[in-house]
Design a protein around this motif. Structure first.
Motif, mmCIF file in Angstrom:
data_model
loop_
_atom_site.group_PDB
_atom_site.id
_atom_site.type_symbol
_atom_site.label_atom_id
_atom_site.label_comp_id
_atom_site.label_asym_id
_atom_site.label_seq_id
_atom_site.Cartn_x
_atom_site.Cartn_y
_atom_site.Cartn_z
ATOM 1 N N LYS A 39 0.904 -1.128 -0.018
ATOM 2 C CA LYS A 39 -0.049 -0.032 -0.091
ATOM 3 C C LYS A 39 0.996 1.297 -0.108
ATOM 4 O O LYS A 39 0.736 2.114 -0.723
ATOM 5 N N ALA A 40 1.825 1.143 0.749
ATOM 6 C CA ALA A 40 2.835 2.326 1.140
ATOM 7 C C ALA A 40 3.730 2.524 -0.459
ATOM 8 O O ALA A 40 3.751 3.683 -1.082
ATOM 9 N N LEU A 41 3.872 1.342 -1.067
ATOM 10 C CA LEU A 41 4.709 1.578 -2.245
ATOM 11 C C LEU A 41 3.662 2.016 -3.442
ATOM 12 O O LEU A 41 4.183 2.978 -4.313
ATOM 13 N N THR A 42 2.477 1.529 -3.576
ATOM 14 C CA THR A 42 1.467 2.047 -4.391
ATOM 15 C C THR A 42 1.195 3.496 -4.174
ATOM 16 O O THR A 42 0.995 4.340 -5.116
ATOM 17 N N PHE A 43 1.098 3.908 -2.933
ATOM 18 C CA PHE A 43 1.001 5.425 -2.836
ATOM 19 C C PHE A 43 2.107 6.116 -3.167
ATOM 20 O O PHE A 43 1.856 7.269 -4.131
ATOM 21 N N ARG A 44 3.252 5.806 -2.954
ATOM 22 C CA ARG A 44 4.713 6.514 -3.510
ATOM 23 C C ARG A 44 4.605 6.545 -4.945
ATOM 24 O O ARG A 44 4.893 7.504 -5.561
ATOM 25 N N ILE A 45 4.259 5.428 -5.931
ATOM 26 C CA ILE A 45 4.028 5.595 -7.154
ATOM 27 C C ILE A 45 2.920 6.641 -7.616
ATOM 28 O O ILE A 45 3.197 7.300 -8.537
ATOM 29 N N GLY A 46 1.927 6.547 -6.951
ATOM 30 C CA GLY A 46 0.694 7.588 -7.356
ATOM 31 C C GLY A 46 1.278 8.934 -7.021
ATOM 32 O O GLY A 46 1.153 9.999 -8.198
ATOM 33 N N LEU A 47 2.108 9.272 -6.099
ATOM 34 C CA LEU A 47 2.581 10.663 -5.852
ATOM 35 C C LEU A 47 3.705 10.975 -6.827
ATOM 36 O O LEU A 47 3.839 12.156 -7.477
ATOM 37 N N SER A 48 4.521 9.891 -7.330
ATOM 38 C CA SER A 48 5.378 10.372 -8.318
ATOM 39 C C SER A 48 5.063 10.705 -9.619
ATOM 40 O O SER A 48 5.416 11.392 -10.363
ATOM 41 N N LEU A 49 3.912 9.733 -9.831
ATOM 42 C CA LEU A 49 3.360 9.932 -11.168
ATOM 43 C C LEU A 49 2.634 11.304 -11.320
ATOM 44 O O LEU A 49 2.758 12.029 -12.349
ATOM 45 N N GLY A 50 1.903 11.773 -10.218
ATOM 46 C CA GLY A 50 1.318 12.823 -10.135
ATOM 47 C C GLY A 50 2.153 13.881 -10.177
ATOM 48 O O GLY A 50 1.777 15.212 -10.816
ATOM 49 N N LEU A 51 3.506 14.036 -9.441
ATOM 50 C CA LEU A 51 4.273 15.244 -9.570
ATOM 51 C C LEU A 51 4.920 15.273 -10.763
ATOM 52 O O LEU A 51 5.127 16.331 -11.390
ATOM 53 N N PHE A 52 5.048 14.109 -11.731
ATOM 54 C CA PHE A 52 5.499 13.995 -13.115
ATOM 55 C C PHE A 52 4.691 14.920 -13.813
ATOM 56 O O PHE A 52 5.047 15.702 -14.734
ATOM 57 N N ILE A 53 3.290 14.585 -13.819
ATOM 58 C CA ILE A 53 2.506 15.218 -14.827
ATOM 59 C C ILE A 53 2.338 16.603 -14.221
ATOM 60 O O ILE A 53 2.201 17.468 -15.183
ATOM 61 N N LEU A 54 2.131 16.952 -13.003
ATOM 62 C CA LEU A 54 2.350 18.337 -12.628
ATOM 63 C C LEU A 54 3.453 18.956 -13.164
ATOM 64 O O LEU A 54 3.262 20.435 -13.418
ATOM 65 N N LEU A 55 4.658 18.543 -13.177
ATOM 66 C CA LEU A 55 5.870 19.115 -13.609
ATOM 67 C C LEU A 55 5.721 19.482 -15.032
ATOM 68 O O LEU A 55 6.168 20.345 -15.679
ATOM 69 N N VAL A 56 5.338 18.590 -15.777
ATOM 70 C CA VAL A 56 5.078 18.598 -17.077
ATOM 71 C C VAL A 56 4.016 19.592 -17.579
ATOM 72 O O VAL A 56 4.382 20.551 -18.483
ATOM 73 N N ILE A 57 3.103 19.811 -16.887
ATOM 74 C CA ILE A 57 2.005 20.758 -17.318
ATOM 75 C C ILE A 57 2.659 22.250 -16.883
ATOM 76 O O ILE A 57 2.178 23.124 -17.511
ATOM 77 N N ALA A 58 3.245 22.262 -15.719
ATOM 78 C CA ALA A 58 3.950 23.315 -15.396
ATOM 79 C C ALA A 58 4.813 24.091 -16.277
ATOM 80 O O ALA A 58 4.971 25.171 -16.706
ATOM 81 N N LEU A 59 5.678 23.038 -16.889
ATOM 82 C CA LEU A 59 6.737 23.289 -18.008
ATOM 83 C C LEU A 59 5.841 23.754 -19.141
ATOM 84 O O LEU A 59 6.405 24.773 -19.839
ATOM 85 N N ALA A 60 4.817 23.168 -19.569
ATOM 86 C CA ALA A 60 3.904 23.684 -20.723
ATOM 87 C C ALA A 60 3.365 24.921 -20.560
ATOM 88 O O ALA A 60 3.465 25.748 -21.484
#
Length: 71
Positions: A39-60
């Motif tokens: 569960k903790a690793l799944t949460f970490r993957i979700g946060l990492s994916l969300g941060l990546f998408i947020l960074l791409v949107i912020a750069l765009a």
């Protein structure tokens, strides 16, 4: 500046989640600990994916400007 603080807070949450998973992995004597690790690793993957998408949107959108070599 507030976007950078938000990104750092998400990164800190990712590291905390990774530490929590490590704690449950070391303590894994019963199946419940294994579920908590997953569960903790799944949460970490979700946060990492969300941060990546947020960074791409912020750069765009220009909200985040890279600086450094090749910028």
């Amino acid at each position: 500046m507030s976007f950078k603080i938000f990104a750092v807070l998400i990164f800190v949450a990712i590291v905390i989640s990774l530490g929590k998973a490590l704690f449950h992995l070391v303590k894994a004597k019963d199946p419940e600990q294994s579920r908590k690790t997953a569960k903790a690793l799944t949460f970490r993957i979700g946060l990492s994916l969300g941060l990546f998408i947020l960074l791409v949107i912020a750069l765009a959108t220009g909200l985040f400007q890279p600086s450094g070599i090749g910028a």
